[in-house]
Design an enzyme around this catalytic site. Sequence first.
Site, PDB file in Angstrom:
ATOM      1  N   HIS A  61     -21.126  49.054  13.483  1.00 55.80           N
ATOM      2  CA  HIS A  61     -21.597  50.441  13.256  1.00 55.80           C
ATOM      3  C   HIS A  61     -20.434  51.363  12.868  1.00 55.80           C
ATOM      4  O   HIS A  61     -20.505  52.575  13.097  1.00 55.80           O
ATOM      5  CB  HIS A  61     -22.297  51.022  14.499  1.00 55.80           C
ATOM      6  CG  HIS A  61     -23.290  50.094  15.129  1.00 55.80           C
ATOM      7  ND1 HIS A  61     -24.625  50.102  14.835  1.00 55.80           N
ATOM      8  CD2 HIS A  61     -23.118  49.094  16.036  1.00 55.80           C
ATOM      9  CE1 HIS A  61     -25.244  49.159  15.540  1.00 55.80           C
ATOM     10  NE2 HIS A  61     -24.352  48.532  16.266  1.00 55.80           N
ATOM     11  N   SER A  91     -29.670  43.124 -34.010  1.00 57.35           N
ATOM     12  CA  SER A  91     -28.897  42.854 -32.799  1.00 57.35           C
ATOM     13  C   SER A  91     -27.432  42.569 -33.136  1.00 57.35           C
ATOM     14  O   SER A  91     -26.629  42.308 -32.249  1.00 57.35           O
ATOM     15  CB  SER A  91     -29.502  41.664 -32.044  1.00 57.35           C
ATOM     16  OG  SER A  91     -29.634  40.549 -32.905  1.00 57.35           O
ATOM     17  N   GLU A 116     -12.952  52.983  -5.893  1.00 58.51           N
ATOM     18  CA  GLU A 116     -14.186  53.751  -6.101  1.00 58.51           C
ATOM     19  C   GLU A 116     -14.928  53.264  -7.340  1.00 58.51           C
ATOM     20  O   GLU A 116     -16.154  53.169  -7.356  1.00 58.51           O
ATOM     21  CB  GLU A 116     -13.864  55.238  -6.236  1.00 58.51           C
ATOM     22  CG  GLU A 116     -13.333  55.841  -4.948  1.00 58.51           C
ATOM     23  CD  GLU A 116     -12.708  57.211  -5.181  1.00 58.51           C
ATOM     24  OE1 GLU A 116     -13.356  58.205  -4.821  1.00 58.51           O
ATOM     25  OE2 GLU A 116     -11.608  57.295  -5.736  1.00 58.51           O
ATOM     26  N   SER A 149      -3.606  63.682  -7.798  1.00 58.67           N
ATOM     27  CA  SER A 149      -4.510  64.786  -8.081  1.00 58.67           C
ATOM     28  C   SER A 149      -3.763  65.793  -8.936  1.00 58.67           C
ATOM     29  O   SER A 149      -2.569  66.011  -8.757  1.00 58.67           O
ATOM     30  CB  SER A 149      -4.943  65.439  -6.769  1.00 58.67           C
ATOM     31  OG  SER A 149      -5.369  66.764  -7.009  1.00 58.67           O
TER      32      SER A 149
HETATM   33  N1  ARG Z   1     -31.656  37.969 -32.608  1.00 61.49           N
HETATM   34  C1  ARG Z   1     -32.682  37.194 -31.968  1.00 61.49           C
HETATM   35  C2  ARG Z   1     -32.477  37.246 -30.455  1.00 61.49           C
HETATM   36  O1  ARG Z   1     -31.441  37.625 -30.032  1.00 61.49           O
HETATM   37  C3  ARG Z   1     -32.633  35.787 -32.452  1.00 61.49           C
HETATM   38  C4  ARG Z   1     -33.909  35.035 -32.362  1.00 61.49           C
HETATM   39  C5  ARG Z   1     -34.884  35.546 -33.338  1.00 61.49           C
HETATM   40  N2  ARG Z   1     -36.073  34.780 -33.318  1.00 61.49           N
HETATM   41  C6  ARG Z   1     -37.216  35.198 -33.892  1.00 61.49           C
HETATM   42  N3  ARG Z   1     -38.234  34.421 -33.803  1.00 61.49           N
HETATM   43  N4  ARG Z   1     -37.298  36.348 -34.485  1.00 61.49           N
HETATM   44  O2  ARG Z   1     -33.347  36.910 -29.693  1.00 61.49           O
END
Ligand code: ARG
Length: 467
Positions: A166, A33, A300, A287
Amino acid sequence: MADGNSETKTSNQMWGGRFASGPDAIMEEINASIGFDKKLYAQDIRGSIAHATMLAHQGIISAEDKDKIVHGLNTILSEIESGQFEFSRRLEDIHMNIEARLATLIGPAAGRLHTARSRNDQVALDFRLWVKEELQRTEKALTGLIAAFLDRAEEHAETVMPGFTHLQTAQPVTFGHHCMAYVEMFGRDRSRVRHAIEHMDESPIGAAALAGTGFPIDRHMTASALGFAGPTRNSIDTVSDRDFALEFLSIAAIAATHMSRLAEEIVIWSTPQFGFIRLSDAFSTGSSIMPQKKNPDAAELVRAKTGRINGSLIALLTVMKGLPLAYSKDMQEDKEQVFDAAESLELAVAAMTGMVRDMTIRADRMKAAAGSGYSTATDLADWLVREAGLPFRDAHHVTGRAVALAEQKACDLADLSLEDLQSIHPSITAKVFDVLTVEASVASRTSFGGTAPNEVRKQIAWWRARN
Ligand code: ARG
């Protein structure tokens, strides 16, 4: 990508050949992540400093180790902020990236930081801090948008425009009154933001993996060091809960919906057919082929971003809906939705504030439109009730006949002669013409919250005192 784990390669006969560097490359990819949660670096470091300080205060780690940890964390903070920090996907997430770097910087003392906590309460803390700060930014941004509307409302407290139902001409209103409708909407959004801040103002750190910890930690101390009103009360809920993110997304979705309605009005108002407003060059585009065009692209795009924000809310609700307590890795999918919605929301509020401040109001066009479409028909009916004593239902009927006659003569109600009107109902007198103008119509709507300029000014003053 992966470290060419030969054991994994041989252990998986089914698909091992498909993955040159072993299936753990895919595992790393789906698991990591860091690509998005590096956004939480400052919250992660703040949280760790508070945690380490508390651990030392409670005698769980030594003051010496605590000093090394805090110093190391501050070094990491400046490394990240100056762009020198190397994030590694192999280290999965922001928490492990920072901890690994800390070990390199200060040695074994780094290993003591994770005493009495888990990544589960750590991520709950980091993300909550981030969302809380984002809510504070949202509150400020909405205040700016409300201020822009208050200024336009004051400027145009007497500017008459058609009010619609409306999208058909209904009754004359003032542009100031219409602006104040948006002040109410964004005011509610802002109070939802304030409630959400209060609601989520509890510190997760110390819930540990899910069950709490046997170390003698002080969760009240970390809570107050991190600016929370207090600690959360149930460690299982603490690591399972993402209501704060869902609340942010719900608030964002409602606010975006309000902005989308405003965007739609701006698109309509700025057409040559309506011509109620002229957008500034700063908030429109031309445009490439039609030189006469000025397009409301910003409006928009705000309208479109609403789809994105609503999508994020649905996405996170769906991620959460089937999860058993406590933490599951599914919850890692919470962040991108919130980050994306936050970015869209900030941009949308800023664009709307700019457009509202910059747009030119074409009062002549609004007034001309306000008088067309028999918009003062209700005023005629009300006059018949007040001055001629007719029951409202009869007055409605008589007025309908007057509108039909005007339609037949292709003129406005105010252009009918007294004889014309008297042919419909004998008790009509010349005084009726006083209420058939749009100015008289709006001035007469003095009920609380109504469109009369003085009433609108009262509402402006009420909001000014609260903005
Ligand atoms: N990167 C994980 C998340 O965003 C952190 C927590 C991870 N916890 C675990 N038990 N693997 O949720």
